[in-house]
Design an enzyme around this catalytic site. Sequence first.
Site, PDB file in Angstrom:
ATOM      1  N   ASP A 121      37.909  33.347  35.025  1.00 12.09           N
ATOM      2  CA  ASP A 121      36.922  33.835  35.985  1.00 12.09           C
ATOM      3  C   ASP A 121      37.503  35.055  36.687  1.00 12.09           C
ATOM      4  O   ASP A 121      38.636  35.019  37.167  1.00 12.09           O
ATOM      5  CB  ASP A 121      36.609  32.741  37.013  1.00 12.09           C
ATOM      6  CG  ASP A 121      35.649  33.225  38.093  1.00 12.09           C
ATOM      7  OD1 ASP A 121      34.472  33.449  37.764  1.00 12.09           O
ATOM      8  OD2 ASP A 121      36.079  33.386  39.250  1.00 12.09           O
ATOM      9  N   GLU A 203      33.874  36.127  30.929  1.00 16.98           N
ATOM     10  CA  GLU A 203      32.507  36.462  31.280  1.00 16.98           C
ATOM     11  C   GLU A 203      32.121  37.738  30.563  1.00 16.98           C
ATOM     12  O   GLU A 203      32.940  38.644  30.426  1.00 16.98           O
ATOM     13  CB  GLU A 203      32.394  36.745  32.781  1.00 16.98           C
ATOM     14  CG  GLU A 203      32.760  35.602  33.664  1.00 16.98           C
ATOM     15  CD  GLU A 203      32.970  36.114  35.084  1.00 16.98           C
ATOM     16  OE1 GLU A 203      31.961  36.389  35.743  1.00 16.98           O
ATOM     17  OE2 GLU A 203      34.118  36.234  35.498  1.00 16.98           O
ATOM     18  N   ASP A 286      36.728  29.096  42.301  1.00 18.08           N
ATOM     19  CA  ASP A 286      37.021  29.944  41.141  1.00 18.08           C
ATOM     20  C   ASP A 286      37.501  29.121  39.945  1.00 18.08           C
ATOM     21  O   ASP A 286      37.225  29.458  38.794  1.00 18.08           O
ATOM     22  CB  ASP A 286      38.070  31.000  41.506  1.00 18.08           C
ATOM     23  CG  ASP A 286      37.531  32.005  42.524  1.00 18.08           C
ATOM     24  OD1 ASP A 286      36.293  32.087  42.665  1.00 18.08           O
ATOM     25  OD2 ASP A 286      38.349  32.685  43.174  1.00 18.08           O
TER      26      ASP A 286
END
Length: 307
Positions: A121, A203, A286
């Site tokens: 992340d 991501e 997170d």
Amino acid sequence: MCDACRTLHADLAAGNLGKPGSPRRLKAEAKPVSFRPLAAQPYDDRCLSWQHDARTVSIWTTGGRLKGVAFTGSDQQLALLAAHRRGESDLVCRDGMWFLHATIEVPDVPAAAPKGFLGVDLGIANIATTSDGVRRSGEGLNAVRHRHRALRRRLQVKATKSAKRLLKRRRRKEARFAADTNHVIAKQIVTEAERTGRGIALEDLQGIRERVRLRKPQRVTLHGWSFRQLGGFIDYKAARAGVAVIHVDPSYTSQQCSQCGHVDRRNRPGQATFSCTSCGFAEHADVNAARNIASRGETGWAVSHAA
Ligand SMILES: [Zn+2]
């Protein structure tokens, strides 16, 4: 260097700069050949040769051959350079120093079938958090950015040449610091995935600027390029190490419970806390997001490798 000199000579010969003895011509002749500071001078293998053992290069210029110009780098960089250098090199002048940018082509190691995924992340308070719970703080980087921003405000008031120069130097320094930080983080992540035989789930960073909604003071610290750079570093270091990388849809990774899958904005009561309103699972926000990214990576990989 050679191209710029040639251009000047060609201009003089063609009379573009006025008749011999004219003020314009005298000025052009008196001025040493200079370059725009950012203009890179490209060299191919016909006007640049490398002596790897001696760590020198020879450069052909219109003034003759510059022999034995020393260069240096880390052991790893020198080994890569000797084994994989291809194509053009760029000679660049930065802040009064000369840099030779060489291009290397390193073949990718074929990626092994991953045993699970390490989710990553990306954020501001924590630049990178893995699904294993390892967090890399963005404190150092954000402090540098804020100092730079304060300085810029002071200097922009007086728009002198020296103020502009100083700003430019600071901007480059900040960029170098961010790149160094990103290299270190990317290396740690790839090494950990490689060691454990896992792939890496990241991501998909397309449109990160639009996606992230922040209060104003935080917005300035968000440099989309820095995230994309980190993603890029992870991509190529993983390719070199034979570690699979998959990019996943990042929507709701911060609001979704990594334990039961429940999605709710209220699952995220604060910047750092995640607490599921459905099953009661609690974790650092997170880390929870990184776990969602890891499991999306696993699903995405299974789908794309089903055939
Ligand atoms: Zn839950």
